[in-house]
Design an enzyme around this catalytic site. Structure first.
Site, PDB file in Angstrom:
ATOM      1  N   HIS A  71       0.865  -1.186   0.000  1.00 52.45           N
ATOM      2  CA  HIS A  71       0.000   0.000   0.000  1.00 52.45           C
ATOM      3  C   HIS A  71       0.898   1.231   0.000  1.00 52.45           C
ATOM      4  O   HIS A  71       1.622   1.474   0.970  1.00 52.45           O
ATOM      5  CB  HIS A  71      -0.914   0.002   1.220  1.00 52.45           C
ATOM      6  CG  HIS A  71      -1.887  -1.144   1.235  1.00 52.45           C
ATOM      7  ND1 HIS A  71      -3.107  -1.109   0.587  1.00 52.45           N
ATOM      8  CD2 HIS A  71      -1.807  -2.383   1.791  1.00 52.45           C
ATOM      9  CE1 HIS A  71      -3.738  -2.261   0.770  1.00 52.45           C
ATOM     10  NE2 HIS A  71      -2.964  -3.058   1.488  1.00 52.45           N
ATOM     11  N   ASP A  87       2.014  -6.793   2.436  1.00 54.78           N
ATOM     12  CA  ASP A  87       0.840  -6.035   2.893  1.00 54.78           C
ATOM     13  C   ASP A  87       1.289  -4.802   3.685  1.00 54.78           C
ATOM     14  O   ASP A  87       0.654  -4.411   4.670  1.00 54.78           O
ATOM     15  CB  ASP A  87      -0.130  -6.897   3.713  1.00 54.78           C
ATOM     16  CG  ASP A  87      -1.521  -6.268   3.794  1.00 54.78           C
ATOM     17  OD1 ASP A  87      -1.731  -5.183   3.208  1.00 54.78           O
ATOM     18  OD2 ASP A  87      -2.396  -6.850   4.459  1.00 54.78           O
TER      19      ASP A  87
HETATM   20  O1  DOR Z   1      -4.468  -4.608   7.506  1.00 53.46           O
HETATM   21  C1  DOR Z   1      -4.827  -4.224   6.401  1.00 53.46           C
HETATM   22  N1  DOR Z   1      -4.547  -2.987   5.973  1.00 53.46           N
HETATM   23  N2  DOR Z   1      -5.501  -5.060   5.619  1.00 53.46           N
HETATM   24  C2  DOR Z   1      -6.071  -4.662   4.458  1.00 53.46           C
HETATM   25  O2  DOR Z   1      -6.697  -5.456   3.806  1.00 53.46           O
HETATM   26  C3  DOR Z   1      -5.955  -3.259   4.016  1.00 53.46           C
HETATM   27  C4  DOR Z   1      -4.780  -2.618   4.619  1.00 53.46           C
HETATM   28  C5  DOR Z   1      -4.764  -1.130   4.492  1.00 53.46           C
HETATM   29  O3  DOR Z   1      -5.049  -0.617   3.403  1.00 53.46           O
HETATM   30  O4  DOR Z   1      -4.424  -0.460   5.463  1.00 53.46           O
HETATM   31 ZN    ZN Z   2      -6.116  -7.277   2.396  1.00 53.79          ZN
END
Ligand code: DOR
Ligand code: ZN
Length: 432
Positions: free
Chosen positions: A61, A306
């Site tokens: 992200h 992630d």
């Molecule tokens: O822990 C998470 N954070 N899981 C997700 O699916 C999205 C992500 C986020 O965008 O912060």
């Molecule tokens: Zn996710």
């Protein structure tokens, strides 16, 4: 012609050290260490370092556009380079959502400008991540960004008919759907893994079955329509069993596990520190054990971070108000060494497989995850396998500091990263 000589590294940690001569982005020569005479250009002293193909992260992200206070493509790229990555896939849950060509082309272009890591935007499966209408996958796939992975990550594509249609389109477009597997009806209000720890603390539970049921359903759908499927952040032993079953019956399914689900479990909840809040949640120690075994076995194909930066006001607050997610790019390798290499579950070849080769194959990147051999692109990471470091969130390259490993001593230090022969990180610093 730009030339770099990497001196004395051991590819895959196997055999005698070698000198790797890099010319114009490619590996030009590999000779026994010391045999390469004087060369013009940059020299990297890599005595005792393990050389691996640059890592590929299928799940990052980067928060741009929309939350540039927590991460930008520039800062996230820096974290990636420092973590040994040469390619990352940026999730679509930005603001605005990456559900159209304008946003994915912005991410792609900005990644190229920063030029520390190949940034591949992931496109949303549905408009606005709402799960109602398919986004224009074809337009994004054909755009300059050449989108090859689609995901509503953060949200599950819960409607089975929408998921079926997405899989059908993906097959025609030769792209991949990556599912965040969470049956939303089973996780309403959920705060933590549904188990003893959450019950004791009074936190609403996120049952393992909410993940496992969607993975089983999607494997059946993918098999039915003849499409490929990728499962994001597998977190339970039961999901590993479902994947084993699906793969045995020939389903084209791949899966990733995060470093945090390999190392951390719901014992962490005791402190109520929201740095441990993540989605899917930290599970039990028997889940972490099963996930490690499944990764070693190949039932889970690869590691994906992630990496989820969050602002202090979204993390340093009460548990229920905190956003889920944790940083991962700069700690991923160390956690993999701790959980997989040290216990003897993976050797360095195995690390190359789960952090570089398999993710590159899954994403269809022709120039990543390649062997360390003459004529191949010089996407490399140099690791000091003996060194230990102490994690300090404030010192990480990310704008956010939400690392669950704060203060932990972890093995493995990245000494250098090369992207097509260009040094992107060296001795803990991003190359300018
Ligand atoms: O822990 C998470 N954070 N899981 C997700 O699916 C999205 C992500 C986020 O965008 O912060
Ligand atoms: Zn996710």
């Amino acid at each position: 012609m730009t030339t770099t000589l990497v001196k004395g590294a051991v590819p895959y940690g196997e055999g005698a050290p070698v000198d790797i001569l890099v010319e114009d982005g490619q590996i030009a020569e590999i000779t026994a260490a010391g045999d390469t005479g004087e060369r013009p250009g940059d020299v990297i002293e890599a005595d005792g370092l393990v050389a691996l193909p640059g890592f590929v992260d299928l799940h990052t992200h980067l928060r741009e556009p929309g939350r540039e206070d927590t991460e930008t493509i520039e800062t996230g790229s820096a974290a990636a380079a420092l973590g040994g990555y040469t390619a990352v896939f940026a999730m679509a849950n930005t603001d605005p959502v990456a559900d159209n060509t304008v946003v994915v082309e912005h991410v792609w272009r900005r990644g190229r400008e920063v030029a520390l890591v190949d940034v591949h935007p992931i496109g949303a499966v549905t408009v606005g991540l709402k799960g109602e209408r398919l986004a224009e996958m074809g337009a994004m796939a054909r755009s300059l960004a050449g989108v090859r992975i689609f995901s509503d990550d953060g949200m599950c594509v819960a409607d089975p008919l929408i998921m079926r249609r997405a899989l059908e389109y993906s097959r025609g477009l030769d792209v991949l759907i990556a599912q965040h597997a969470e049956e939303p009806r089973l996780t309403v209000g959920a705060q933590a893994h549904e188990g003893e720890a959450a019950a004791r603390l009074g936190l609403a539970g996120w049952p393992a079955a909410a993940e496992e049921s969607i993975v089983a359903r999607d494997c059946l759908l993918a098999g039915h329509v003849g499409a490929r499927l990728h499962v994001c952040h597998v977190s339970t032993a039961g999901t590993a069993d479902v994947l084993r079953w699906a793969k045995a019956r020939g389903t084209q399914v791949s899966a990733e596990v995060t470093p945090h689900h390999l190392l951390l479990d719901d014992d962490r909840l005791e402190t109520y520190d929201p740095v441990n809040k993540v989605n899917p949640p930290l599970r039990t120690s028997s889940d972490t054990k099963a996930l490690r075994a499944a990764l070693a076995e190949g039932v889970i194909d690869c590691v994906a971070t992630d990496h989820a930066p969050h602002a202090p006001q979204d993390k340093d607050c009460e548990w229920s108000a905190a956003r889920p997610g944790m940083l991962g790019l700069q700690t991923a390798l160390s956690v993999v060494i701790e959980t997989m290499v040290r216990p003897g579950l993976l050797d360095w070849r195995g690390v190359a497989r789960v952090m570089s080769e398999r993710p590159a194959e899954i994403a269809g990147l022709p120039d990543q995850g390649r062997p360390i051999a003459v004529g191949e692109p010089a996407n490399l990471v140099l690791v000091d396998p003996e060194a230990v470091w102490t994690v300090n969130g404030a010192q990480l390259a990310s704008l956010a500091g939400n690392t669950p490993y704060e203060g932990m001593r972890l093995p493995g230090v990245i000494k250098g990263t090369l992207l097509r022969g260009k040094v992107t990180a060296r001795d803990g610093r991003v190359a300018s």
